[in-house]
Design a protein around this motif. Structure first.
Motif, short mmCIF file in Angstrom:
data_model
loop_
_atom_site.label_atom_id
_atom_site.label_comp_id
_atom_site.label_asym_id
_atom_site.label_seq_id
_atom_site.Cartn_x
_atom_site.Cartn_y
_atom_site.Cartn_z
N SER A 135 0.86 -1.19 0.00
CA SER A 135 0.00 0.00 0.00
C SER A 135 0.89 1.24 0.00
CB SER A 135 -0.94 -0.03 1.20
OG SER A 135 -0.19 0.04 2.40
N PHE A 136 0.48 2.28 0.67
CA PHE A 136 1.25 3.52 0.65
C PHE A 136 2.01 3.75 1.94
CE2 PHE A 136 -1.99 3.95 -2.55
CZ PHE A 136 -1.30 4.52 -3.62
N ALA A 137 2.20 2.70 2.75
CA ALA A 137 3.00 2.79 3.96
C ALA A 137 4.46 2.59 3.60
CB ALA A 137 2.54 1.75 4.98
N THR A 138 5.04 3.57 2.92
CA THR A 138 6.42 3.49 2.46
C THR A 138 7.25 4.59 3.12
OG1 THR A 138 5.94 4.89 0.54
CG2 THR A 138 5.74 2.51 0.25
N TRP A 139 8.55 4.34 3.21
CA TRP A 139 9.48 5.28 3.83
C TRP A 139 10.04 6.22 2.77
CZ3 TRP A 139 9.74 4.67 9.11
CH2 TRP A 139 9.30 3.45 9.61
N ALA A 348 -12.09 7.71 -9.99
CA ALA A 348 -12.43 6.94 -8.80
C ALA A 348 -12.00 7.72 -7.56
CB ALA A 348 -11.75 5.58 -8.83
N ASN A 349 -12.71 7.49 -6.47
CA ASN A 349 -12.44 8.17 -5.20
C ASN A 349 -11.79 7.16 -4.25
OD1 ASN A 349 -12.41 9.99 -3.13
ND2 ASN A 349 -14.63 10.35 -3.08
N PHE A 350 -10.62 7.49 -3.72
CA PHE A 350 -9.79 6.51 -3.01
C PHE A 350 -9.32 7.07 -1.68
CE2 PHE A 350 -5.43 4.92 -2.22
CZ PHE A 350 -5.71 3.58 -2.04
N LEU A 351 -9.18 6.18 -0.70
CA LEU A 351 -8.68 6.54 0.63
C LEU A 351 -7.75 5.45 1.14
CD1 LEU A 351 -8.75 7.95 3.50
CD2 LEU A 351 -10.75 6.52 3.96
N GLU A 392 -6.48 1.28 6.90
CA GLU A 392 -7.89 1.38 6.54
C GLU A 392 -7.98 2.05 5.18
OE1 GLU A 392 -10.21 4.74 8.40
OE2 GLU A 392 -8.70 4.45 9.99
N SER A 393 -8.88 1.57 4.37
CA SER A 393 -8.97 2.08 3.02
C SER A 393 -10.41 2.11 2.56
CB SER A 393 -8.13 1.23 2.06
OG SER A 393 -8.57 -0.12 2.06
N GLY A 394 -10.66 2.88 1.53
CA GLY A 394 -11.99 2.98 0.95
C GLY A 394 -11.91 3.28 -0.53
N PHE A 395 -12.97 2.93 -1.25
CA PHE A 395 -12.98 3.12 -2.70
C PHE A 395 -14.42 3.25 -3.19
CE2 PHE A 395 -13.28 1.57 -7.04
CZ PHE A 395 -12.25 2.21 -7.68
N GLU A 396 -14.63 4.21 -4.09
CA GLU A 396 -15.92 4.36 -4.74
C GLU A 396 -15.74 5.18 -6.01
OE1 GLU A 396 -18.41 6.31 -1.93
OE2 GLU A 396 -17.61 8.31 -2.33
N GLY A 397 -16.73 5.17 -6.85
CA GLY A 397 -16.66 5.94 -8.08
C GLY A 397 -16.79 7.43 -7.81
N ALA A 398 -16.37 8.23 -8.80
CA ALA A 398 -16.44 9.69 -8.70
C ALA A 398 -16.93 10.26 -10.02
CB ALA A 398 -15.07 10.26 -8.33
N VAL A 414 -14.23 9.92 0.45
CA VAL A 414 -14.74 8.59 0.68
C VAL A 414 -14.41 8.16 2.11
CG1 VAL A 414 -12.65 7.44 -0.11
CG2 VAL A 414 -14.83 6.26 -0.29
N THR A 415 -15.20 7.29 2.67
CA THR A 415 -14.94 6.75 4.01
C THR A 415 -14.40 5.35 3.89
OG1 THR A 415 -17.21 5.98 4.20
CG2 THR A 415 -16.72 8.18 5.06
N SER A 416 -13.71 4.88 4.93
CA SER A 416 -13.15 3.54 4.92
C SER A 416 -14.28 2.51 4.97
CB SER A 416 -12.20 3.34 6.10
OG SER A 416 -12.88 3.56 7.31
N ARG A 417 -14.08 1.39 4.32
CA ARG A 417 -15.11 0.34 4.24
C ARG A 417 -14.57 -0.93 4.87
NH1 ARG A 417 -19.02 2.28 0.41
NH2 ARG A 417 -18.71 4.53 0.54
#
Length: 417
Positions: A135-139, A348-351, A392-398, A414-417
């Motif tokens: 995911s995006f947990a990178t240093w 797309a809407n992403f979290l 925690e992550s979330g995804f939906e269309g935009a 977007v909220t986490s799902r």
């Protein structure tokens, strides 16, 4: 028997012979001392851009020319001359590595080494792994804090445990050099992003305690509208060296990054022309009220080394790191209806909100011996790592975006799902 005339001639000749010697004695003077400087005995040494030693390939002070591995080294002087503001920029010209995997990206340092993705488990700092996730947990490390970047290619990188067969990157931090000095730096790029750096160090009177404080940051825009690249990093360090056989360095590394997500655009309309032409290079395809990428990163640790005699050395390197990311992004997924003539970008809407903790410790015992004319170096080690990740992550269309006449404001986070 010598007459008076002969005796006078002998005395005159003796006086003339001694006159230059006496004159030289009268004109003699004490010359100023000549200082001869040589390379310090250590695991890092450069001749211009060329590295003479490298500790990453063998974890010893083996000369680079005697190391049977494919190793590339990018030193601090090269980083400065290239005006690199990220590790991926500093490694652009290194062989076997493809930096900037997703192009210009202010969020992350991502690499391919010999075709293998390397930012997840092949990214190291001072010999300790910077384990991350897919995911995006990178240093992300600012290159102003680094003395060098070692790139070890090939499966010999297994010396460090679990890493990709393509190789690894080891970032080597600047450390106190037991001298009193300081420097400042400032610069600005073509997009108005201003950066600065401060590097100050000193040593006590008896030469047993040294400190170093490094700070750097940048503020301002990028080539994309609404997208700034603001970050800072500080690294305080303290080294205690009571004698030539013992060294202890304690350090911290704290950084903060605020930027936005990266635009993802379709092939037709960027690389090739769409029926109406090409998308503007500064077009922001997300939502200014929603989009953000914030990373908070902290590390604290120490490096200890003690040599019992000229043969046996023990080392322990320990570090705890923590980071958390808040990433919200509305990104493109291609043309609506797969029709570029519509100039409507499907989105797309992403979290993603990862929280990562990483504890690592590396213990080493090195023994140097010789059998006749052959020298031997035996290295034995044991390392431990604990990796904790919560995400925690979330995804939906935009709603789509008209790339020729963009209108923002129709999207909620977007909220986490």
């Amino acid at each position: 028997m010598m007459d008076r005339r002969g005796l006078a001639g002998l005395l005159l000749a003796t006086t003339l012979l001694h006159a230059p010697y006496a004159q030289a004695q009268q004109k003699s003077e004490v010359l100023a001392p000549i200082e001869v400087q040589g390379e310090a005995d250590g695991k890092s040494g450069f001749d211009g851009y060329k590295a003479k030693k490298d500790a990453s390939a063998t974890k010893t002070d083996q000369p680079l020319e005697k190391t049977p591995q494919a190793v590339s080294v990018v030193g601090s002087q090269q980083i400065e001359d290239q005006a690199a503001r990220s590790v991926v920029e500093a490694t652009r010209y290194a062989p076997g590595i493809r930096s900037e995997t997703f192009g210009n990206d202010t969020r992350n340092d991502w690499f391919l080494i010999r075709g293998f993705s390397s930012q997840v488990n092949s990214y190291f700092m001072d010999g300790l792994q910077l384990q991350s996730s897919d995911s995006f947990a990178t240093w992300k490390v600012n290159p102003y804090l680094l003395d060098r970047i070692d790139i070890l290619r090939g499966p010999s990188s297994a010396l460090y445990g679990a890493s990709n067969p393509g190789g690894l990157i080891n970032l080597v931090s600047k450390r106190p050099t037991f001298q009193n000095r300081g420097e400042t730096a400032v610069g600005v790029n073509e997009f108005g992003n201003v950066w600065s750096g401060l590097d100050v160090e000193g040593v006590n009177k008896d030469g047993t305690l040294a400190y170093r404080f490094i700070a750097t940051g940048n503020y301002g825009g990028t080539q994309v509208d609404y997208t700034d690249n603001n970050q800072f990093a500080i690294m305080p360090e303290l080294t205690w060296k009571p004698d030539e056989d013992t060294t202890l360095t304690v350090y911290a590394n704290i950084s903060k990054l605020k930027t936005r997500g990266q635009n993802f655009l379709p092939y037709e309309g960027t690389v090739t022309s769409a029926p109406w032409g090409k998308i503007s290079r500064d077009l922001f395809t997300s939502e200014p009220s929603v989009d953000k990428f914030e990373r908070s990163q902290q590390m604290i640790g120490y490096e200890f080394e003690h040599r019992f005699d000229n043969d046996v050395t023990v080392r322990q390197n320990l570090r705890y790191g923590h980071l958390d990311v808040d990433f919200r992004n509305v990104y493109g997924q291609g043309w609506v209806g797969n029709d570029p003539a519509s100039h409507l970008l499907d989105r797309a809407n992403f979290l993603s909100k990862p929280d990562l903790g990483l504890f690592t410790v590396d213990n080493q015992v090195e023994w140097k011996t010789a059998t006749g004319p052959i020298d031997h170096t035996l290295l034995v080690g044991l390392d431990y790592k604990r990796f904790d990740l919560h995400d925690e992550s979330g995804f939906e269309g935009a709603p789509p975006l008209d790339v020729l006449d963009p209108v923002y404001g129709d999207v909620s986070p977007v909220t986490s799902r």
